[in-house]
Every structure is written in structure tokens, then in C-alpha cells.
Design an enzyme around this catalytic site. Structure first.
Site, PDB file in Angstrom:
ATOM      1  N   HIS A   1      88.582  38.864  26.568  1.00 37.10           N
ATOM      2  CA  HIS A   1      86.896  38.778  27.339  1.00 37.10           C
ATOM      3  C   HIS A   1      86.244  39.766  27.309  1.00 37.10           C
ATOM      4  O   HIS A   1      87.226  41.427  27.253  1.00 37.10           O
ATOM      5  CB  HIS A   1      87.214  38.246  28.673  1.00 37.10           C
ATOM      6  CG  HIS A   1      87.986  37.126  29.289  1.00 37.10           C
ATOM      7  ND1 HIS A   1      87.074  36.712  30.722  1.00 37.10           N
ATOM      8  CD2 HIS A   1      88.313  36.351  28.254  1.00 37.10           C
ATOM      9  CE1 HIS A   1      88.172  35.449  30.470  1.00 37.10           C
ATOM     10  NE2 HIS A   1      88.511  35.493  29.043  1.00 37.10           N
TER      11      HIS A   1
ATOM     12  N   GLU B   1      84.371  41.970  29.015  1.00 38.83           N
ATOM     13  CA  GLU B   1      84.241  43.750  29.848  1.00 38.83           C
ATOM     14  C   GLU B   1      85.905  44.091  29.635  1.00 38.83           C
ATOM     15  O   GLU B   1      85.089  45.349  29.475  1.00 38.83           O
ATOM     16  CB  GLU B   1      84.558  43.008  31.348  1.00 38.83           C
ATOM     17  CG  GLU B   1      82.877  41.626  31.258  1.00 38.83           C
ATOM     18  CD  GLU B   1      83.477  40.755  31.603  1.00 38.83           C
ATOM     19  OE1 GLU B   1      82.684  39.789  32.801  1.00 38.83           O
ATOM     20  OE2 GLU B   1      84.592  40.815  30.524  1.00 38.83           O
TER      21      GLU B   1
ATOM     22  N   SER C   1      70.451  11.173  -1.630  1.00 36.67           N
ATOM     23  CA  SER C   1      69.321  11.951  -0.250  1.00 36.67           C
ATOM     24  C   SER C   1      70.090  13.118  -0.569  1.00 36.67           C
ATOM     25  O   SER C   1      69.611  14.407  -0.221  1.00 36.67           O
ATOM     26  CB  SER C   1      70.404  11.516   0.837  1.00 36.67           C
ATOM     27  OG  SER C   1      71.662  11.953   0.375  1.00 36.67           O
TER      28      SER C   1
ATOM     29  N   GLU D   1      75.674  15.867  12.736  1.00 35.23           N
ATOM     30  CA  GLU D   1      74.575  15.432  11.345  1.00 35.23           C
ATOM     31  C   GLU D   1      74.727  14.283  11.112  1.00 35.23           C
ATOM     32  O   GLU D   1      74.017  14.331   9.889  1.00 35.23           O
ATOM     33  CB  GLU D   1      75.080  16.317  10.669  1.00 35.23           C
ATOM     34  CG  GLU D   1      75.275  18.224  10.284  1.00 35.23           C
ATOM     35  CD  GLU D   1      75.726  18.651   9.772  1.00 35.23           C
ATOM     36  OE1 GLU D   1      74.974  18.821   7.945  1.00 35.23           O
ATOM     37  OE2 GLU D   1      76.539  19.082   9.098  1.00 35.23           O
TER      38      GLU D   1
ATOM     39  N   LEU E   1      74.930   6.872  13.893  1.00 29.36           N
ATOM     40  CA  LEU E   1      75.789   7.725  15.152  1.00 29.36           C
ATOM     41  C   LEU E   1      74.461   8.128  16.201  1.00 29.36           C
ATOM     42  O   LEU E   1      74.377   8.125  17.019  1.00 29.36           O
ATOM     43  CB  LEU E   1      76.115   8.470  14.437  1.00 29.36           C
ATOM     44  CG  LEU E   1      76.988   9.568  15.205  1.00 29.36           C
ATOM     45  CD1 LEU E   1      77.889   8.364  16.353  1.00 29.36           C
ATOM     46  CD2 LEU E   1      77.754  10.495  14.806  1.00 29.36           C
TER      47      LEU E   1
END
Length: 365
Positions: free
Chosen positions: A53, A55, A171, A297, A302
Site C-alpha cells: 500500500h 502508506e 470505420s 468501446e 452493447l
């Protein structure tokens, strides 16, 4: 020192943001240890994979100088014993005098226990410094903890009349190289990149991050009810190198399930209702697997399904300066909206030029 709290928290936030997309299932946290006379003694951010972590890394740099210093941490220090000791105990043992945090941790294993433990040890605690800004960075982690699913950012790259391809399906490329580079940078800050089966079949994408020097590639997620995806695709050939997760219907062909499993993909079966995948269950499955931030994306089917289900938290649209007309392919499939009141609505956060294109960032109302 108190007048500098925002300055040092901005530094801690910058450290934390470096870990976005690299630390799941843990949050990307930043920590700065500052002496009473304003010298930086230690810096830390959550390491790739989630440990160590922030810290303990900052405290290790500070050494004995941490005694009497102030620790600036973007998220409440953890208070539970897991694979590593609690960060709150590490701060207490180091003898810091103050701890300044941006956000509390909603994880039930923490949820105020970290801060109460610091206060019980006689450490001064200040909360809420840059809370709004840091909350945006940690929204995916918060979503996973509170809703069970990752935060979802939907990206659309369109002509200015909302088309993603010509009538024939061409595309590449509607948007320019600057926009595509920004998209790769956005991929790099997410745990996973997700597309639908139509996009996977039409584009044969790699869905990886290129030319960014990332140390941990995002998981590649494809949503395909029937698993009717090319078994010789780039995703299939590289599934053992970079994870490929396939969300599919429980009614998918068992032979295809076996084939993709044999290629090294991770299969996630979900229920089917009315011919549609249960995307809520699919997203919860991603959350249960540890994902906190998903970059979707498309394609249009979807994207529309996620919007209908209320699963899109943020939206990024890249608009190019060209028109493809009504015969072009729309960026969204049917939404079933009959009245404006039923349309998904978003609030604009930012608009800026990206090369020759325009990027707009939105958040769900």
C-alpha cells in the site's frame, strides 16, 4: 502547515492517479509524509497488483523522520489484517502527529475504523481535503464496494452526426491519431477494456495499450451471448499472454465453451432473458472478480444495452469533423425510448479539442 493541506493533498492525489488501472482489486492511493517545516520526507503509491500500500512505502522513505510529521493520504488508511498489516497501525507505530485524508473508505472492514484508531492513539485527523476530486478518481473502487460492480466508462468515436461507420462498415479511421492516443491513455487507467461480439468479429482488435509503457495490461472483456467469436482471432491467439474474459449466455454451445477455455480465456456465464444477456449479472461478476474500472468501446448494440440497463456511469465521445449521413451505422443500437423523459441523461463535465477532433466527457445524472 494547515494552509498547505490542499497543496500536499494535490501531491498525494497525483501519486495515487499514477496507479489507476494497475492496482485492482485495491484502490489506487497516494501518500505524502511532510515534516513540520514543510519538507517532503516520503512518498508512496499503491504498487501494481495492489500491494504494498501507499502508506508503508512513504513511511519507509521517511524513516525516523516520520515522528511528529503529517501524513497526507487520499483514502482512509486500512484498519484490517489481510495479506499486509493495517496501514493505520503503521502510521501509529511511526509516530506521525497528524493524518490528513481526502475520503473515507466504504469497505465494511474499514468504514471509519482506520480514522477512529488514529484518533484513539492521539493523532490529529483532518478529513475531506480535496474530497470531491479524489472521489472521482476512486469512483470505481467505491462502486465495487457499494454496488458490487465496477464503474463503467463508455467511449464513442463518431462522425459529428453520430455514426461509427459507413453503410459498408468502414470505420478506420473516423477520428485522428491524437484522439486514438488519448484513447490508449484512457485504456491504461482502466482495469479492463470491454467490447461486444460484433466489434470483436468485425475489427479483430487486440484491445491492449500500446506505446504507453504500462506494466499491467488491462483485462480484455468481450460480451458474446453465443460465444460465436473467431477462434483464430488476435484475442484467441494471445489469451494466455493477456487475460481474455468472455461474458456469455448459459445457453452457449458447450463445445465453444471448451474451446475458449482451452485457449486460456476466463468464461463468465450469465442468464438470458428475452434473448438478452443479463448485463447486471455480468457486471457484478466483473466486480466479484476484482475489477473496479471498465472502459467500454462498444459497439452500438452493447452500448445501447448498457445504457438501457443504467450501467453507464461516464461517457466519453470523440467527434470527428465529417458526416456520414443516415445510411451510416449509428453509434447506438435501439434504446426503446418513446418519450424524452425516458432517455438516459448525462451531465457535461468537460469539452476540449484533441487534434482535429472534439472530446466531450459526461457523467450519468
Amino acid at each position: 502547515m494547515r494552509d498547505d493541506d490542499h497543496r500536499w493533498m494535490r501531491a498525494a492525489r497525483a501519486l495515487g492517479r499514477r496507479g489507476l488501472g494497475q492496482t485492482w482489486p485495491n484502490p489506487a492511493v497516494g501518500c505524502v509524509i511532510v515534516s513540520p517545516d514543510g519538507r517532503v520526507l516520503g512518498r508512496g503509491s499503491t504498487a501494481p497488483g495492489g500491494r504494498p500500500h501507499a502508506e508503508p512505502q512513504a513511511l519507509a522513505q521517511a524513516g525516523a523522520g516520520a515522528r511528529g510529521a503529517t501524513a497526507y493520504v487520499t483514502l482512509e488508511p486500512c484498519a484490517h489484517h489481510g495479506k499486509t498489516p493495517p496501514c493505520s497501525e503503521a502510521l501509529i507505530a511511526a509516530g506521525v502527529a497528524r493524518v490528513v485524508v481526502a475520503c473515507g473508505d466504504p469497505d465494511p472492514r474499514v468504514a471509519g475504523r482506520g480514522l477512529s484508531g488514529l484518533r484513539a492513539a492521539g493523532i490529529e485527523v483532518r478529513e475531506g481535503v480535496l474530497q470531491a476530486e479524489v472521489s472521482r478518481d476512486l469512483a470505481g473502487f467505491f462502486s465495487r464496494i457499494t454496488t458490487g460492480r465496477p464503474e463503467i466508462l463508455l467511449k464513442l468515436a463518431t462522425s459529428f452526426d453520430g455514426r461509427i461507420a459507413t453503410a459498408s462498415g468502414q470505420s478506420k479511421w473516423i477520428t485522428g491519431p491524437d484522439a486514438r492516443r488519448v484513447v490508449h491513455a484512457m485504456r491504461a487507467t482502466h482495469d479492463a477494456v470491454m467490447v461486444g461480439a460484433g466489434t470483436a468479429r468485425a475489427d479483430d482488435p487486440m484491445l491492449n495499450v500500446r506505446d504507453m509503457g504500462v506494466c499491467r495490461q488491462p483485462v480484455r472483456v468481450v460480451v458474446s451471448r453465443r460465444l460465436d467469436l473467431p477462434l483464430l482471432s488476435q484475442l484467441a491467439r494471445t489469451a494466455r499472454e493477456v487475460p481474455v474474459w468472455l461474458i456469455h449466455g448459459t445457453d452457449a454451445d458447450a463445445a465453444l465453451v471448451d474451446a475458449w477455455t482451452g485457449l486460456g480465456a476466463h468464461l463468465i456465464p450469465v442468464g438470458v432473458t428475452g434473448g438478452q444477456l443479463d448485463l447486471n449479472a455480468g457486471m457484478r461478476a466483473l466486480g466479484a472478480a476484482g475489477l473496479t474500472r471498465v472502459f467500454c468501446e462498444g459497439g452500438g448494440a452493447l452500448a445501447a444495452s448498457l445504457l438501457r440497463a443504467g450501467l453507464v456511469d461516464r461517457l466519453a465521445q470523440f467527434s470527428a469533423g465529417l458526416a456520414l449521413g443516415a445510411e451510416g451505422r449509428p453509434c447506438l443500437g435501439p434504446l426503446g425510448v418513446e418519450a424524452l423523459e425516458g432517455a438516459p441523461r448525462f451531465t457535461l463535465d468537460e469539452v476540449r479539442a484533441v487534434g482535429a477532433d472534439m472530446m466531450s466527457l459526461w457523467r450519468a445524472d
